[in-house]
Enzyme design. Structure first.
Site, short mmCIF file in Angstrom:
data_model
loop_
_atom_site.label_atom_id
_atom_site.label_comp_id
_atom_site.label_asym_id
_atom_site.label_seq_id
_atom_site.Cartn_x
_atom_site.Cartn_y
_atom_site.Cartn_z
N HIS A 137 -8.00 53.70 40.73
CA HIS A 137 -9.29 53.23 40.43
C HIS A 137 -9.42 52.72 38.83
CE1 HIS A 137 -14.18 53.57 39.98
NE2 HIS A 137 -13.78 53.36 38.77
N GLU A 138 -8.89 53.37 37.92
CA GLU A 138 -8.86 52.83 36.46
C GLU A 138 -7.97 51.63 36.38
OE1 GLU A 138 -10.96 53.87 34.70
OE2 GLU A 138 -11.87 55.59 35.78
N HIS A 188 -9.19 48.34 36.96
CA HIS A 188 -9.79 47.65 35.91
C HIS A 188 -9.07 46.92 34.93
CE1 HIS A 188 -13.78 49.56 36.30
NE2 HIS A 188 -13.35 50.60 36.48
#
Length: 205
Positions: free
Chosen positions: A109-110, A113
């Site tokens: 998820h990170e 980014h």
């Protein structure tokens, strides 16, 4: 006479009570509810290697070489954060209680980014916009949500810092003051193709 003498030293026979039956062993909890042993969770450098391998598989070797993954013990309610300008992913150590699956999901998820910002270049993008969603899919996360649903402690901190866009007048409240140049994304997209424009920089109220 002698018999009476020895009788004084003899104790009457008292039968011992039968030992109580041992308590039945409690059944082990189902595998899905067992908490993993701390020793079974890979060290942080293993997760860093995974992040770099995922980026290499997507043809982003130069970006891969710069990625760093760290535990951040100061985190409370946040599962993880990404710092694209520093190529850094910070993970909440509490994730270790939830096992490999949640650490892996939060890592991807990170990482999405950072990958989305890398692909966008100087163009500004929304934190959880379509660029991030596409990066999630490329990293193996389909239908990823913007926020986690883990039962982590929730912090309640007042958002005392108020900022306003000089163009559309939209207001943004922050827990911490903004330390870098930050402009209204909607106005930058509308008037400057999504690139940063100092005309729409948030002003402290």
């Amino acid at each position: 006479m002698q018999l009476d003498f020895f009788k004084a030293f003899l104790k009457p026979f008292v039968p011992r009570p039968a030992p109580a039956p041992a308590p039945a062993a409690m059944p082990a909890p189902p595998a899905a509810t067992r908490q993993p042993a701390a020793s079974s969770i890979p060290e942080i450098d293993v997760w860093q290697s995974l992040a770099r391998s995922l980026l290499c598989d997507l043809g982003c070797a130069p970006l891969s070489a710069q990625i760093k993954v760290r535990w951040n013990p100061r985190m409370r309610s946040t599962a993880g954060t990404a710092h694209p300008s520093r190529f850094l992913i910070s993970l909440n150590p509490a994730l270790r209680v939830f096992g490999h699956v949640e650490i892996d999901r939060t890592l991807r998820h990170e990482l999405a980014h950072i990958l989305a910002h890398h692909r966008a270049g100087r163009r500004r993008i929304a934190p959880h916009g379509p660029e991030w969603a596409q990066a999630c899919r490329d990293l193996g996360l389909d239908d990823e949500t913007r926020c986690h649903t883990l039962p982590l402690a929730r912090s309640r901190r007042a958002r005392r810092h108020l900022y306003r866009c000089p163009s559309c007048k939209i207001e943004v409240r922050r827990v911490r003051p903004i330390r870098r140049k930050l402009a209204c994304l909607a106005c930058c997209r509308k008037y400057n193709g999504g690139r940063y424009d100092d005309r729409f920089r948030f002003v402290k109220q």
